[in-house]
Design an enzyme around this catalytic site. Structure first.
Site, PDB file in Angstrom:
ATOM      1  CB  THR A  18     -18.886 -46.203   2.967  1.00 60.04           C
ATOM      2  OG1 THR A  18     -17.642 -46.582   2.370  1.00 60.04           O
ATOM      3  CG2 THR A  18     -19.743 -45.507   1.920  1.00 60.04           C
ATOM      4  N   GLY A  26      -4.589 -53.396   7.348  1.00 60.38           N
ATOM      5  CA  GLY A  26      -4.554 -54.808   7.707  1.00 60.38           C
ATOM      6  C   GLY A  26      -4.464 -55.708   6.498  1.00 60.38           C
ATOM      7  N   GLY A  74     -29.078 -43.888 -12.798  1.00 57.88           N
ATOM      8  CA  GLY A  74     -30.359 -43.572 -12.170  1.00 57.88           C
ATOM      9  C   GLY A  74     -30.765 -44.582 -11.134  1.00 57.88           C
ATOM     10  N   GLY A  75     -29.778 -45.160 -10.440  1.00 55.07           N
ATOM     11  CA  GLY A  75     -30.074 -46.038  -9.315  1.00 55.07           C
ATOM     12  C   GLY A  75     -30.322 -45.221  -8.061  1.00 55.07           C
ATOM     13  CB  ALA A 110     -25.951 -48.580   6.475  1.00 51.58           C
ATOM     14  CG  HIS A 156     -57.590 -40.159  11.846  1.00 53.11           C
ATOM     15  ND1 HIS A 156     -57.427 -40.145  10.484  1.00 53.11           N
ATOM     16  CD2 HIS A 156     -58.354 -39.067  12.148  1.00 53.11           C
ATOM     17  CE1 HIS A 156     -58.083 -39.115   9.980  1.00 53.11           C
ATOM     18  NE2 HIS A 156     -58.649 -38.439  10.980  1.00 53.11           N
TER      19      HIS A 156
END
Length: 473
Positions: free
Chosen positions: A41, A114, A188-189, A327, A452
């Site tokens: 995925t 499998g 809305g996740g 992931a 910086h």
């Protein structure tokens, strides 16, 4: 035909192939069974293609605002076919890389479906994997240790049938040949928010419907509020505390219409298409778990802190075990499972220490507990929240929205959580995660010299601000 291996991995996604590589590095003979493409995925239907599209959307939005940087770019147009072509090229390149890693580490890859079988003539215990190959022939892989990494797939709402034309899953959306003029996003996740940001930047009129009282209900409430404010500022319509009524969904030549139920009544929405982003469900059916003692809870495989199932030689990692469905979490779990199967003693798994990233615009990154979670556990808190607006590098980028919030234990001075929303924050959340892992205090992180001008300066300032010692704020 029967083959014996030290480790067999069922599923070739990021959790599976990472586990396989680590096992091979430890000197084990390893096989992977994958019925689709290596990479799973993440590579083919999730992280990588979606981030490629998000990058194109981000750049398109920036070019439309280029005049503020002194760059006059007239007639900027979007060629969505080329956007998709670029996405596919990135995926193909990375897919080739994964295949190379299998060869480099001498991992045998078996293409086919499998299924785990119970005790048999091949082995006195369950865990042998029967592989139905593409030519219809079967072979058996007998492992000393089996790692299940079968992943997940998009979930839908009960009574809501995804047709791939008007009602889309995230898989469908990634292969769109053309952008719709308008889109309703159900959920809305993380996935829904990323698509809302992307489509809005592409010029699509977006409406987000979320059942929970706020967007990103798993994140800190301050982050959720800021994200909703910024999405609305960009023209995204947001309905929270809204329940989609599946029986009202209608599709046809005019697009999609549906009704949502809110506290103050029912609202009808319409758009060219609707995208269903209500989470993911584990791929645990049809893989032979009924032939084992492996336990399923709430649709996910139950494991211990070392990724072992109820059968100690069978492990499970990644989305199929639920928890943090990311992931990098799957990859870490795969490494832990491989090391434990090889007799090593990996550290236990702490889900709250997994960094969480949302690649919207602006980005969101967090690690540890939210303010509410920390308070509910009884910690006495000290908190600092500093905005990006005055930060020099944010002004240079022209991206000044957002903030960094640090939550610490007032008694022990431990860092309990760090929550960021702002420009490129996913690039430096690892510093906060490392600080938590090493049990650093806010003062110690603040004493780290941040160069910086950088965006990470704000993290150092926020850490010092926890104790009222910030220099620039």
């Amino acid at each position: 035909m029967t083959h014996n291996f030290d480790v067999v991995v069922l599923g070739g996604g990021i959790g599976g192939y990472t586990a396989a590589i680590r096992a091979a590095q430890l000197g084990k003979s390893v096989a992977i069974v994958e019925q689709d493409k290596l990479g799973g995925t993440c590579l083919h239907r999730g992280c990588i293609p979606s981030k490629a599209l998000l990058r194109s959307a981000e750049l398109f939005a920036a070019m439309k605002e280029s005049e503020s940087y002194g760059i006059l770019a007239e007639g900027v147009k979007l060629d969505f076919n080329k956007v998709q072509t670029r996405k596919t090229a990135i995926v193909d390149q990375l897919h080739s890389g994964v295949q190379y890693l299998m060869k480099k580490n001498k991992i045998e890859v078996f293409r086919g479906k499998g299924c785990i079988i119970g005790p048999s003539i091949f082995s006195p215990r369950s865990g042998t994997v029967s592989v139905e190959q593409e030519d219809g022939e079967y072979l058996s892989l007998v492992p000393n240790a089996l790692i299940i990494a079968t992943g997940s797939r998009p979930r839908s709402l009960p009574g809501l049938s995804i047709d791939g034309e008007f009602l889309l899953s995230s898989d469908d959306a990634l292969t769109m040949e053309a952008l719709p003029a308008s889109m309703i996003i159900i959920g809305g996740g993380v996935i829904g928010v990323e698509w809302a940001s992307m489509l809005s930047d592409f010029g699509v009129q977006v409406t987000v419907v979320e059942y929970a009282p706020r967007l990103l209900p798993g994140e800190d409430e301050d982050v959720s509020r800021e994200l909703e404010r910024l999405l609305k500022k960009r023209g995204v319509t947001v309905h929270t505390g809204a329940k989609v009524l599946p029986e009202t969904v209608r599709t046809g030549a005019g697009g999609v219409t549906l009704s949502v139920e809110k506290k103050n009544g029912t609202l009808e929405l319409s758009a060219d298409k609707a995208l269903v982003c209500v989470g993911r469900q584990a791929n645990v059916e049809g893989i032979g778990l009924e032939n084992t003692d492996v336990k399923i809870e709430n649709g996910f495989i139950r494991v211990n802190d070392f990724m072992q199932t109820a059968e100690s030689h069978i492990y499970a990692v990644g989305d199929c075990i639920g928890g943090v469905q990311l992931a990098h979490a799957a990859s870490h779990e795969g490494i832990m499972a491989a090391e434990h199967a090889a007799g090593r003693n990996p550290h236990g798994y702490a889900a709250h220490r997994v960094p969480r990233c949302v690649y919207s615009r602006p980005e969101i990154a967090s690690v540890g507990w939210t303010e509410r979670q920390a308070a509910e556990q009884g910690f006495e808190l000290k908190i600092a929240k500093l905005p990006f607006k005055p930060l020099s590098k944010a002004l240079v980028y022209g991206e000044t929205d957002g903030f960094i919030k640090v939550i610490a234990n007032k008694r022990s001075n431990d860092i309990l959580g760090v929550h960021m929303i702002g420009p490129h924050v996913t690039d430096f959340i690892s510093e906060a995660a490392l600080a938590q892992l090493l049990e650093a205090t806010p003062w110690e992180v603040g004493q780290t010299i941040h160069p910086h001008p950088t965006l990470s300066e704000l993290l150092g300032e926020a850490m010092m601000a926890v104790d009222g010692q910030s220099i620039s704020f």
